[in-house]
Design a protein around this motif. Sequence first.
Motif, PDB file in Angstrom:
ATOM      1  N   MET A   1       0.852  -1.195   0.000  1.00 54.00           N
ATOM      2  CA  MET A   1       0.000   0.000   0.000  1.00 54.00           C
ATOM      3  C   MET A   1       0.887   1.243   0.000  1.00 54.00           C
ATOM      4  O   MET A   1       1.703   1.424   0.913  1.00 54.00           O
ATOM      5  N   LEU A   2       0.716   2.091  -0.995  1.00 54.16           N
ATOM      6  CA  LEU A   2       1.554   3.273  -1.131  1.00 54.16           C
ATOM      7  C   LEU A   2       1.359   4.239   0.032  1.00 54.16           C
ATOM      8  O   LEU A   2       2.338   4.775   0.575  1.00 54.16           O
ATOM      9  N   LEU A   3       0.110   4.484   0.428  1.00 58.71           N
ATOM     10  CA  LEU A   3      -0.142   5.424   1.518  1.00 58.71           C
ATOM     11  C   LEU A   3       0.559   4.972   2.796  1.00 58.71           C
ATOM     12  O   LEU A   3       1.166   5.783   3.503  1.00 58.71           O
ATOM     13  N   ALA A   4       0.486   3.686   3.098  1.00 59.72           N
ATOM     14  CA  ALA A   4       1.153   3.161   4.288  1.00 59.72           C
ATOM     15  C   ALA A   4       2.666   3.354   4.197  1.00 59.72           C
ATOM     16  O   ALA A   4       3.316   3.727   5.179  1.00 59.72           O
ATOM     17  N   SER A   5       3.227   3.126   3.012  1.00 61.52           N
ATOM     18  CA  SER A   5       4.670   3.309   2.833  1.00 61.52           C
ATOM     19  C   SER A   5       5.062   4.767   3.035  1.00 61.52           C
ATOM     20  O   SER A   5       6.116   5.065   3.618  1.00 61.52           O
ATOM     21  N   LEU A 176     -12.276   5.857 -16.281  1.00 61.21           N
ATOM     22  CA  LEU A 176     -12.556   5.009 -15.132  1.00 61.21           C
ATOM     23  C   LEU A 176     -12.528   5.808 -13.831  1.00 61.21           C
ATOM     24  O   LEU A 176     -11.776   6.781 -13.694  1.00 61.21           O
ATOM     25  N   THR A 177     -13.339   5.383 -12.882  1.00 65.82           N
ATOM     26  CA  THR A 177     -13.343   5.988 -11.555  1.00 65.82           C
ATOM     27  C   THR A 177     -12.165   5.437 -10.751  1.00 65.82           C
ATOM     28  O   THR A 177     -11.502   4.468 -11.156  1.00 65.82           O
ATOM     29  N   ALA A 178     -11.923   6.041  -9.583  1.00 66.49           N
ATOM     30  CA  ALA A 178     -10.839   5.565  -8.721  1.00 66.49           C
ATOM     31  C   ALA A 178     -11.058   4.108  -8.332  1.00 66.49           C
ATOM     32  O   ALA A 178     -10.115   3.307  -8.318  1.00 66.49           O
ATOM     33  N   ALA A 179     -12.306   3.752  -8.021  1.00 68.61           N
ATOM     34  CA  ALA A 179     -12.604   2.375  -7.637  1.00 68.61           C
ATOM     35  C   ALA A 179     -12.340   1.415  -8.791  1.00 68.61           C
ATOM     36  O   ALA A 179     -11.792   0.317  -8.602  1.00 68.61           O
ATOM     37  N   GLN A 180     -12.726   1.808 -10.001  1.00 67.33           N
ATOM     38  CA  GLN A 180     -12.506   0.957 -11.169  1.00 67.33           C
ATOM     39  C   GLN A 180     -11.018   0.829 -11.489  1.00 67.33           C
ATOM     40  O   GLN A 180     -10.541  -0.243 -11.857  1.00 67.33           O
ATOM     41  N   LEU A 181     -10.287   1.926 -11.326  1.00 67.97           N
ATOM     42  CA  LEU A 181      -8.846   1.892 -11.559  1.00 67.97           C
ATOM     43  C   LEU A 181      -8.157   0.982 -10.546  1.00 67.97           C
ATOM     44  O   LEU A 181      -7.232   0.240 -10.884  1.00 67.97           O
ATOM     45  N   ALA A 182      -8.620   1.034  -9.300  1.00 71.01           N
ATOM     46  CA  ALA A 182      -8.034   0.193  -8.252  1.00 71.01           C
ATOM     47  C   ALA A 182      -8.199  -1.286  -8.588  1.00 71.01           C
ATOM     48  O   ALA A 182      -7.265  -2.087  -8.428  1.00 71.01           O
ATOM     49  N   VAL A 183      -9.383  -1.644  -9.075  1.00 71.64           N
ATOM     50  CA  VAL A 183      -9.635  -3.037  -9.443  1.00 71.64           C
ATOM     51  C   VAL A 183      -8.761  -3.442 -10.625  1.00 71.64           C
ATOM     52  O   VAL A 183      -8.125  -4.506 -10.620  1.00 71.64           O
ATOM     53  N   LYS A 184      -8.712  -2.592 -11.637  1.00 74.41           N
ATOM     54  CA  LYS A 184      -7.969  -2.935 -12.846  1.00 74.41           C
ATOM     55  C   LYS A 184      -6.474  -3.117 -12.575  1.00 74.41           C
ATOM     56  O   LYS A 184      -5.824  -4.016 -13.133  1.00 74.41           O
ATOM     57  N   ASN A 186      -5.090  -3.599  -9.495  1.00 76.20           N
ATOM     58  CA  ASN A 186      -4.837  -4.324  -8.246  1.00 76.20           C
ATOM     59  C   ASN A 186      -4.225  -3.418  -7.179  1.00 76.20           C
ATOM     60  O   ASN A 186      -3.193  -3.736  -6.571  1.00 76.20           O
ATOM     61  N   LEU A 187      -4.861  -2.279  -6.966  1.00 78.63           N
ATOM     62  CA  LEU A 187      -4.402  -1.306  -5.982  1.00 78.63           C
ATOM     63  C   LEU A 187      -5.450  -1.099  -4.908  1.00 78.63           C
ATOM     64  O   LEU A 187      -6.624  -1.435  -5.095  1.00 78.63           O
ATOM     65  N   GLN A 188      -5.044  -0.503  -3.794  1.00 79.01           N
ATOM     66  CA  GLN A 188      -6.003  -0.002  -2.816  1.00 79.01           C
ATOM     67  C   GLN A 188      -6.587   1.299  -3.371  1.00 79.01           C
ATOM     68  O   GLN A 188      -5.861   2.117  -3.959  1.00 79.01           O
ATOM     69  N   VAL A 189      -7.871   1.516  -3.176  1.00 78.19           N
ATOM     70  CA  VAL A 189      -8.516   2.731  -3.698  1.00 78.19           C
ATOM     71  C   VAL A 189      -7.826   3.990  -3.191  1.00 78.19           C
ATOM     72  O   VAL A 189      -7.670   4.970  -3.922  1.00 78.19           O
ATOM     73  N   VAL A 190      -7.392   3.962  -1.919  1.00 79.21           N
ATOM     74  CA  VAL A 190      -6.774   5.161  -1.331  1.00 79.21           C
ATOM     75  C   VAL A 190      -5.453   5.513  -2.003  1.00 79.21           C
ATOM     76  O   VAL A 190      -4.985   6.651  -1.884  1.00 79.21           O
ATOM     77  N   ASP A 191      -4.841   4.557  -2.708  1.00 82.80           N
ATOM     78  CA  ASP A 191      -3.563   4.829  -3.358  1.00 82.80           C
ATOM     79  C   ASP A 191      -3.706   5.462  -4.734  1.00 82.80           C
ATOM     80  O   ASP A 191      -2.762   6.078  -5.241  1.00 82.80           O
ATOM     81  N   VAL A 192      -4.861   5.319  -5.348  1.00 81.12           N
ATOM     82  CA  VAL A 192      -5.059   5.828  -6.713  1.00 81.12           C
ATOM     83  C   VAL A 192      -4.801   7.336  -6.800  1.00 81.12           C
ATOM     84  O   VAL A 192      -4.053   7.787  -7.694  1.00 81.12           O
ATOM     85  N   PRO A 193      -5.379   8.170  -5.916  1.00 77.58           N
ATOM     86  CA  PRO A 193      -5.105   9.609  -6.005  1.00 77.58           C
ATOM     87  C   PRO A 193      -3.629   9.949  -5.825  1.00 77.58           C
ATOM     88  O   PRO A 193      -3.141  10.923  -6.414  1.00 77.58           O
ATOM     89  N   LEU A 194      -2.906   9.161  -5.040  1.00 70.69           N
ATOM     90  CA  LEU A 194      -1.485   9.424  -4.833  1.00 70.69           C
ATOM     91  C   LEU A 194      -0.691   9.222  -6.117  1.00 70.69           C
ATOM     92  O   LEU A 194       0.156  10.051  -6.475  1.00 70.69           O
TER      93      LEU A 194
END
Length: 332
Positions: A1-5, A176-184, A186-194
């Motif tokens: 998870m990028l945010l955690a890192s 795509l939305t953040a949620a759709q990008l996360a699925v595509k 394989n990311l956590q949704v919270v990391d997409v904006p980062l």
Amino acid sequence: MLLASIILHAVQPIRNERSTASIYHLLQGKRSAQTLQDAHMYGLTNLFGIYPKLSRELFDQLAQDLLENKIQVTETPIPYFDGMAYQSQTDTFLYRLLLLLQMLSNQANGEKHYIPVTDQAQVQYWVKQLYRQKQLQLGHWRSCLYEELYGLLEKLPEMQAGLFVDRISGYQHIGLTAAQLAVKYNLQVVDVPLYQTSTIHYFLDQVRANKSLFPYLGTLVEQPKQQSHTITSTAHKTRMMLERGLTLDQIAAARGLTENTIKDHIVEMTWLEGRRLASRFIGEADAAVIMDCAEKTGTNKLKQIHATLNGKYDYFQIRMALALRNEQEVET
């Protein structure tokens, strides 16, 4: 998870000296004297304001889980950020670009009716003005923007470039939305904006460094604010009064603030703008003694430095010296 890192990365220089809440304010971009000072003091200016919509609840839960080792974080390489430089320009540049690409795509296909990707009135107005001014050159704009973006995106990691491309809306196509990008991806949704913020900071950095190579993307960059606006507005008022020759107690009385608050403003100015006012409050020799003490003790804790120097310097002088040390590190 990028945010955690990123949180773990930020914790390292400030542990035992500041609370985890200071990291939250840093990531959110709180323009307070304390947060700005923390960013400079602990070498975290690149992370300043990279996640303005981060919720406090999410941050607190994640920080607690990390503290209690409830989640194991695989070390994730932190992508490029320069929050202190680009925080105020990120959203404007991003949405100007997304809306412009959407407009150019629809215009090329004769489509005049579509839902804009942003409802920000200022961004819509900017794109409309560009359309009116360049409507006879839109085909050229389309091809040149494509070339400039392609050149930038091919230098990014494939996943990060894909995240940006898949966000774009165009003719009969919705990004795509953040949620759709996360699925595509394989990311956590919270990391997409980062990742998307990192991409925009990379764009802005390349455009600034190579203006002749990116004239079309350069048009989208909002003109940077004057230097006086890099400090908080209340600190700017204090600076204007200092430049008129008023003393600290006179400024405090005139503004209805405590003298300690006025000192906060002066330290903030020193962190952000160097020694312009510092010589009025601490000499170079005294600053050097405090810097040396901080270096030898390996801490920025005011109380510890104050005690080590047997109370010779007050906390204001110590804070000023630490701010000046930051300037020296930048110069070297």
